[in-house]
Motif scaffolding. Structure first.
Motif, PDB file in Angstrom:
ATOM      1  N   ARG A  45       0.947  -1.351   0.032  1.00  0.00           N
ATOM      2  CA  ARG A  45       0.133  -0.032   0.149  1.00  0.00           C
ATOM      3  C   ARG A  45       0.747   1.414   0.005  1.00  0.00           C
ATOM      4  NH1 ARG A  45      -2.985  -2.975   3.834  1.00  0.00           N
ATOM      5  NH2 ARG A  45      -2.129  -2.019   5.602  1.00  0.00           N
ATOM      6  N   VAL A  46       2.031   1.137   0.616  1.00  0.00           N
ATOM      7  CA  VAL A  46       3.048   2.497   0.846  1.00  0.00           C
ATOM      8  C   VAL A  46       3.431   2.641  -0.547  1.00  0.00           C
ATOM      9  CG1 VAL A  46       4.831   3.390   1.984  1.00  0.00           C
ATOM     10  CG2 VAL A  46       2.967   2.370   3.259  1.00  0.00           C
ATOM     11  N   LEU A  47       4.077   1.484  -1.044  1.00  0.00           N
ATOM     12  CA  LEU A  47       4.925   1.462  -2.429  1.00  0.00           C
ATOM     13  C   LEU A  47       4.196   1.728  -3.457  1.00  0.00           C
ATOM     14  CD1 LEU A  47       7.670  -1.293  -1.669  1.00  0.00           C
ATOM     15  CD2 LEU A  47       7.803   0.886  -1.315  1.00  0.00           C
ATOM     16  N   GLN A  48       2.887   1.327  -3.559  1.00  0.00           N
ATOM     17  CA  GLN A  48       2.114   1.857  -4.991  1.00  0.00           C
ATOM     18  C   GLN A  48       2.305   3.322  -5.441  1.00  0.00           C
ATOM     19  OE1 GLN A  48      -1.855  -0.045  -3.729  1.00  0.00           O
ATOM     20  NE2 GLN A  48      -1.909  -0.213  -6.175  1.00  0.00           N
ATOM     21  N   PRO A  49       2.039   4.062  -4.720  1.00  0.00           N
ATOM     22  CA  PRO A  49       2.132   5.483  -5.426  1.00  0.00           C
ATOM     23  C   PRO A  49       3.640   5.996  -5.707  1.00  0.00           C
ATOM     24  CG  PRO A  49       1.614   5.808  -3.186  1.00  0.00           C
ATOM     25  CD  PRO A  49       1.756   4.322  -3.474  1.00  0.00           C
ATOM     26  N   LEU A  50       4.771   5.375  -5.339  1.00  0.00           N
ATOM     27  CA  LEU A  50       5.977   5.486  -5.275  1.00  0.00           C
ATOM     28  C   LEU A  50       6.647   4.915  -6.628  1.00  0.00           C
ATOM     29  CD1 LEU A  50       6.949   5.067  -1.604  1.00  0.00           C
ATOM     30  CD2 LEU A  50       6.357   7.348  -2.764  1.00  0.00           C
ATOM     31  N   PRO A  51       7.934   5.539  -6.999  1.00  0.00           N
ATOM     32  CA  PRO A  51       8.562   4.904  -8.077  1.00  0.00           C
ATOM     33  C   PRO A  51       9.203   3.712  -8.068  1.00  0.00           C
ATOM     34  CG  PRO A  51       9.911   6.507  -6.980  1.00  0.00           C
ATOM     35  CD  PRO A  51       8.724   6.432  -6.324  1.00  0.00           C
ATOM     36  N   PHE A  52       8.291   2.401  -7.686  1.00  0.00           N
ATOM     37  CA  PHE A  52       8.644   1.245  -7.796  1.00  0.00           C
ATOM     38  C   PHE A  52       7.592   0.237  -8.523  1.00  0.00           C
ATOM     39  CE2 PHE A  52      10.202   3.247  -3.530  1.00  0.00           C
ATOM     40  CZ  PHE A  52      11.412   2.893  -3.830  1.00  0.00           C
ATOM     41  N   ALA A  53       8.260  -0.677  -9.183  1.00  0.00           N
ATOM     42  CA  ALA A  53       7.582  -1.690  -9.713  1.00  0.00           C
ATOM     43  C   ALA A  53       7.681  -3.097  -9.043  1.00  0.00           C
ATOM     44  CB  ALA A  53       8.073  -1.998 -11.128  1.00  0.00           C
ATOM     45  N   VAL A  54       6.742  -3.398  -8.085  1.00  0.00           N
ATOM     46  CA  VAL A  54       6.608  -4.176  -7.089  1.00  0.00           C
ATOM     47  C   VAL A  54       6.227  -5.782  -7.776  1.00  0.00           C
ATOM     48  CG1 VAL A  54       5.923  -5.029  -4.921  1.00  0.00           C
ATOM     49  CG2 VAL A  54       6.067  -2.701  -5.238  1.00  0.00           C
ATOM     50  N   HIS A  55       7.187  -6.631  -7.366  1.00  0.00           N
ATOM     51  CA  HIS A  55       7.088  -8.215  -7.866  1.00  0.00           C
ATOM     52  C   HIS A  55       6.649  -8.688  -6.360  1.00  0.00           C
ATOM     53  CE1 HIS A  55       8.609 -12.015 -10.030  1.00  0.00           C
ATOM     54  NE2 HIS A  55       7.523 -12.267  -9.293  1.00  0.00           N
ATOM     55  N   TRP A  56       5.582  -9.154  -6.026  1.00  0.00           N
ATOM     56  CA  TRP A  56       4.914  -9.735  -4.840  1.00  0.00           C
ATOM     57  C   TRP A  56       4.858 -10.923  -4.873  1.00  0.00           C
ATOM     58  CZ3 TRP A  56      -0.047  -7.641  -2.408  1.00  0.00           C
ATOM     59  CH2 TRP A  56       0.001  -7.847  -1.079  1.00  0.00           C
ATOM     60  N   VAL A  57       5.723 -11.796  -4.170  1.00  0.00           N
ATOM     61  CA  VAL A  57       5.573 -13.212  -4.215  1.00  0.00           C
ATOM     62  C   VAL A  57       5.186 -13.875  -2.722  1.00  0.00           C
ATOM     63  CG1 VAL A  57       7.216 -15.313  -4.882  1.00  0.00           C
ATOM     64  CG2 VAL A  57       7.611 -13.053  -5.795  1.00  0.00           C
ATOM     65  N   ASP A  58       4.361 -15.065  -2.968  1.00  0.00           N
ATOM     66  CA  ASP A  58       4.170 -15.889  -1.779  1.00  0.00           C
ATOM     67  C   ASP A  58       3.998 -17.231  -2.297  1.00  0.00           C
ATOM     68  OD1 ASP A  58       3.308 -14.587   1.264  1.00  0.00           O
ATOM     69  OD2 ASP A  58       2.559 -16.749   0.668  1.00  0.00           O
ATOM     70  N   LEU A 158      14.486   2.206   8.014  1.00  0.00           N
ATOM     71  CA  LEU A 158      15.289   3.113   8.448  1.00  0.00           C
ATOM     72  C   LEU A 158      15.584   3.036  10.004  1.00  0.00           C
ATOM     73  CD1 LEU A 158      14.533   6.454   6.594  1.00  0.00           C
ATOM     74  CD2 LEU A 158      16.534   4.729   6.201  1.00  0.00           C
ATOM     75  N   PRO A 159      16.703   2.986  10.744  1.00  0.00           N
ATOM     76  CA  PRO A 159      16.687   2.991  12.231  1.00  0.00           C
ATOM     77  C   PRO A 159      16.110   4.207  12.636  1.00  0.00           C
ATOM     78  CG  PRO A 159      18.892   3.507  10.951  1.00  0.00           C
ATOM     79  CD  PRO A 159      17.960   3.365   9.878  1.00  0.00           C
ATOM     80  N   GLY A 160      15.898   4.088  14.019  1.00  0.00           N
ATOM     81  CA  GLY A 160      15.353   5.142  14.983  1.00  0.00           C
ATOM     82  C   GLY A 160      14.034   5.295  14.547  1.00  0.00           C
ATOM     83  N   GLU A 167       2.214  -0.953   9.569  1.00  0.00           N
ATOM     84  CA  GLU A 167       2.150   0.535   8.943  1.00  0.00           C
ATOM     85  C   GLU A 167       3.505   1.150   9.182  1.00  0.00           C
ATOM     86  OE1 GLU A 167      -1.820  -1.314   9.016  1.00  0.00           O
ATOM     87  OE2 GLU A 167      -0.402  -0.712  10.545  1.00  0.00           O
ATOM     88  N   VAL A 168       3.672   1.123  10.584  1.00  0.00           N
ATOM     89  CA  VAL A 168       5.114   1.739  11.046  1.00  0.00           C
ATOM     90  C   VAL A 168       6.304   1.065  10.135  1.00  0.00           C
ATOM     91  CG1 VAL A 168       6.753   2.434  12.724  1.00  0.00           C
ATOM     92  CG2 VAL A 168       4.430   2.590  13.060  1.00  0.00           C
ATOM     93  N   ILE A 169       6.269  -0.260  10.149  1.00  0.00           N
ATOM     94  CA  ILE A 169       7.447  -1.209   9.522  1.00  0.00           C
ATOM     95  C   ILE A 169       7.380  -0.632   8.033  1.00  0.00           C
ATOM     96  CG2 ILE A 169       8.307  -3.498   8.910  1.00  0.00           C
ATOM     97  CD1 ILE A 169       7.216  -4.111  11.797  1.00  0.00           C
ATOM     98  N   ALA A 170       6.378  -0.732   7.478  1.00  0.00           N
ATOM     99  CA  ALA A 170       6.198  -0.233   6.093  1.00  0.00           C
ATOM    100  C   ALA A 170       6.667   1.007   5.717  1.00  0.00           C
ATOM    101  CB  ALA A 170       4.886  -0.429   5.493  1.00  0.00           C
ATOM    102  N   ILE A 171       6.428   1.969   6.311  1.00  0.00           N
ATOM    103  CA  ILE A 171       6.888   3.502   6.246  1.00  0.00           C
ATOM    104  C   ILE A 171       8.307   3.396   6.424  1.00  0.00           C
ATOM    105  CG2 ILE A 171       6.929   5.712   7.079  1.00  0.00           C
ATOM    106  CD1 ILE A 171       3.617   5.078   7.451  1.00  0.00           C
ATOM    107  N   ALA A 172       8.997   2.651   7.367  1.00  0.00           N
ATOM    108  CA  ALA A 172      10.581   2.728   7.681  1.00  0.00           C
ATOM    109  C   ALA A 172      11.255   1.998   6.282  1.00  0.00           C
ATOM    110  CB  ALA A 172      10.711   1.943   8.821  1.00  0.00           C
ATOM    111  N   ALA A 175      11.029   4.040   3.195  1.00  0.00           N
ATOM    112  CA  ALA A 175      11.740   5.453   3.148  1.00  0.00           C
ATOM    113  C   ALA A 175      13.171   4.730   3.145  1.00  0.00           C
ATOM    114  CB  ALA A 175      11.705   5.893   4.720  1.00  0.00           C
ATOM    115  N   GLN A 176      13.656   3.450   3.415  1.00  0.00           N
ATOM    116  CA  GLN A 176      14.936   3.021   3.199  1.00  0.00           C
ATOM    117  C   GLN A 176      15.058   2.897   1.588  1.00  0.00           C
ATOM    118  OE1 GLN A 176      15.801  -0.881   4.845  1.00  0.00           O
ATOM    119  NE2 GLN A 176      17.764  -0.466   5.037  1.00  0.00           N
TER     120      GLN A 176
END
Length: 188
Positions: A45-58, A158-160, A167-172, A175-176
């Protein structure tokens, strides 16, 4: 330089000129996300609007959203680590499956690929210091050198930035990834 002239012609580019717009845009950075659990869903959800092409595997059936997501390609892979072989060069890899065994197999596949091709600039693993210590020992037992194991980033994000919520982990983590992408673009 006297007597020289330059003729300029300006043309408006609109949404109908998709091919032109595609050439003007910086390409999306490929990201492979292994794991469709709570953190995986939050990260997509966080990466979708950003400049990334996600290959999601499970490896599990029924883990992905029913509707297609922009910039996201979903893949069911069993065994899950087999998907590492076909990732595009320069893919940023994130490992966060439901299973430590799967995580270890995915990381090992990434390290083998890195040994052979050297084309995965970032391999990140979600986990605690304890999980990472166990993984380092098991990867060494599988024949990986300390230098190869050092290519893995664990924990990710990102540390700190405190918090264990998905959601917090996703944002960190996002950002990384943005930081890594900026470094790659600056080096190009």
């Amino acid at each position: 330089m006297a007597g020289r002239a330059v003729d300029l012609r300006l043309t408006a580019v609109g949404a109908a000129d998709g091919a032109v717009l595609d050439r003007l845009q910086v390409p999306h950075q490929p990201v492979a996300l292994f794991g469709a659990g709570h953190v995986g869903h939050a990260l997509v959800r966080v990466l979708q609007p950003l400049p990334f092409a996600v290959h999601w595997v499970d490896s599990r059936d029924g883990m992905f959203p029913a509707s297609p997501l922009p910039q996201v390609r979903c893949e069911h892979s069993e065994p899950v680590h087999a998907a590492v072989r076909d990732l595009p060069a320069q893919t940023l890899v994130l490992v966060m499956s439901f299973s430590h065994t799967e995580d270890l197999d995915i990381v090992a596949a990434c390290l083998r690929r890195q040994r052979e091709r050297g084309d995965l600039p970032f391999v990140g693993l979600i986990g605690s210091a304890t999980k990472w210590a166990v993984f380092q020992r098991r990867l060494a037992q599988r024949g990986f050198s300390a230098a190869e194991i050092a290519h893995i980033t664990c924990p990710i994000g990102l540390p700190g930035i405190p918090g264990k919520e998905p959601e917090v982990i996703a944002i960190a983590v996002a950002a990384q990834l943005l930081q890594l992408r900026a470094q790659q673009l600056a080096a190009a």
